[in-house]
Each structure stands twice: as structure tokens, then as C-alpha cells.
Design a protein around this motif. Structure first.
Motif, PDB file in Angstrom:
ATOM      1  N   TRP A  28     -38.292 -10.224  32.986  1.00 22.76           N
ATOM      2  CA  TRP A  28     -39.627 -10.256  32.393  1.00 22.76           C
ATOM      3  C   TRP A  28     -40.517  -9.159  32.949  1.00 22.76           C
ATOM      4  CZ3 TRP A  28     -40.320 -12.902  28.176  1.00 22.76           C
ATOM      5  CH2 TRP A  28     -39.554 -14.040  27.926  1.00 22.76           C
ATOM      6  N   VAL A  29     -41.132  -8.407  32.034  1.00 20.30           N
ATOM      7  CA  VAL A  29     -42.115  -7.382  32.387  1.00 20.30           C
ATOM      8  C   VAL A  29     -43.491  -8.003  32.191  1.00 20.30           C
ATOM      9  CG1 VAL A  29     -43.022  -5.093  31.856  1.00 20.30           C
ATOM     10  CG2 VAL A  29     -40.565  -5.556  31.601  1.00 20.30           C
ATOM     11  N   VAL A  30     -44.257  -8.077  33.275  1.00 21.23           N
ATOM     12  CA  VAL A  30     -45.612  -8.623  33.242  1.00 21.23           C
ATOM     13  C   VAL A  30     -46.555  -7.534  33.748  1.00 21.23           C
ATOM     14  CG1 VAL A  30     -47.143 -10.433  34.096  1.00 21.23           C
ATOM     15  CG2 VAL A  30     -44.735 -10.962  33.658  1.00 21.23           C
ATOM     16  N   LYS A  31     -47.516  -7.163  32.913  1.00 25.34           N
ATOM     17  CA  LYS A  31     -48.507  -6.144  33.286  1.00 25.34           C
ATOM     18  C   LYS A  31     -47.850  -4.825  33.726  1.00 25.34           C
ATOM     19  CE  LYS A  31     -52.427  -6.901  33.501  1.00 25.34           C
ATOM     20  NZ  LYS A  31     -53.475  -6.655  32.540  1.00 25.34           N
ATOM     21  N   GLY A  32     -46.825  -4.386  33.002  1.00 18.43           N
ATOM     22  CA  GLY A  32     -46.201  -3.101  33.274  1.00 18.43           C
ATOM     23  C   GLY A  32     -45.219  -3.073  34.420  1.00 18.43           C
TER      24      GLY A  32
END
Length: 140
Positions: free
Chosen positions: A55-59
Motif C-alpha cells: 500500500w502506497v499512502v501519501k506517496g
């Protein structure tokens, strides 16, 4: 074995993503979190051989969840989709910057960030902006 990587759109933190997955709307009939997507992965057998959703969260790639299975899910429009069923609860990974992209992508095991050592970090995770800045300069 191959992994998937996906942006967690709308999530400001991994905790917010986890809270969303705990909602009934984000779960399958068995209560497990799932991500429903239009496209069925062509490399399904490789994903099911131990792959995870990163998961990519905020880049920043911040967490992963093992993929348990792929279910057929019929949408309200009658179109069949792929339900990627995930193990509950994310596993923290070494924060790694990632540019935005659409949909999900395959992620080779050698390109995936390592799991974070739970003993090496404080109980309170760093804010996403700080994790991103540290990852960009190679500290994390």
C-alpha cells in the motif's frame, strides 16, 4: 511469487486505511478486507503463491497485507470483477517513496521494501511527510 502495489486513495495514514477496511462495505461476506478491482490479474497463480498487496499512502509505500485469495465479485451493474481478499491488519514496511500511478501494478519481490523491524522503532510511527523526506535521502 509476485506482489501487487496499490495507492490507498483517500487515506492520510495506514491507520485510516485500516479503519476503512474494518467497515462492512470494505469486507467480503466472510468479514475479511477485500479490494474490488475491474481487472483480473493475469498472474493470479503467482500472486496466490505468497504475494502481498503493498500500500502506497501519501506517496510512500508504508504497509503490506498478504493476499489470501481472489474472488469473483458481481457488481450492481452485473459486471464481474476481481475481489482481492487480504489478511486483516497491515504489516509495516520500510518507507519507500513511490510516484502516483493508476490502478494496481505488479511488484517483484526483489523490488518490494522489507518489513520493518518492530523492535527497532518506537510505538508511535513517524508522520508520512517525515517518512517520505527520510526515505528520499536514504535514511529509512
Amino acid at each position: 511469487m509476485i506482489n501487487l502495489i496499490k495507492l490507498s486513495v483517500g487515506s492520510e495514514t495506514v491507520e485510516a486505511m485500516t479503519a476503512w477496511q474494518a467497515r462492512r462495505v470494505a469486507q467480503g461476506p466472510d468479514g475479511l478486507p477485500r479490494h474490488v478491482t475491474r481487472m483480473w490479474p493475469k498472474r493470479a497463480s503467482e500472486i496466490l503463491a505468497g504475494g502481498s498487496m503493498y500500500w502506497v499512502v501519501k506517496g510512500v509505500i508504508q504497509a503490506r497485507q498478504p493476499i489470501l485469495r481472489l474472488d469473483e465479485v458481481e457488481g450492481a451493474d452485473g459486471i464481474m470483477r476481481c475481489g482481492i481478499v487480504l489478511a486483516p491488519g497491515p504489516i509495516a514496511v520500510v518507507p519507500t517513496p513511490k510516484r502516483p500511478f493508476q490502478g494496481w501494478r505488479y511488484l517483484k519481490p526483489e523490488d518490494a521494501p522489507a518489513d520493518r523491524d518492530a523492535n527497532a522503532e518506537a510505538d508511535t510511527p513517524l508522520p508520512a511527510e517525515i517518512s517520505l523526506a527520510l526515505a528520499e535521502i536514504g535514511v529509512l
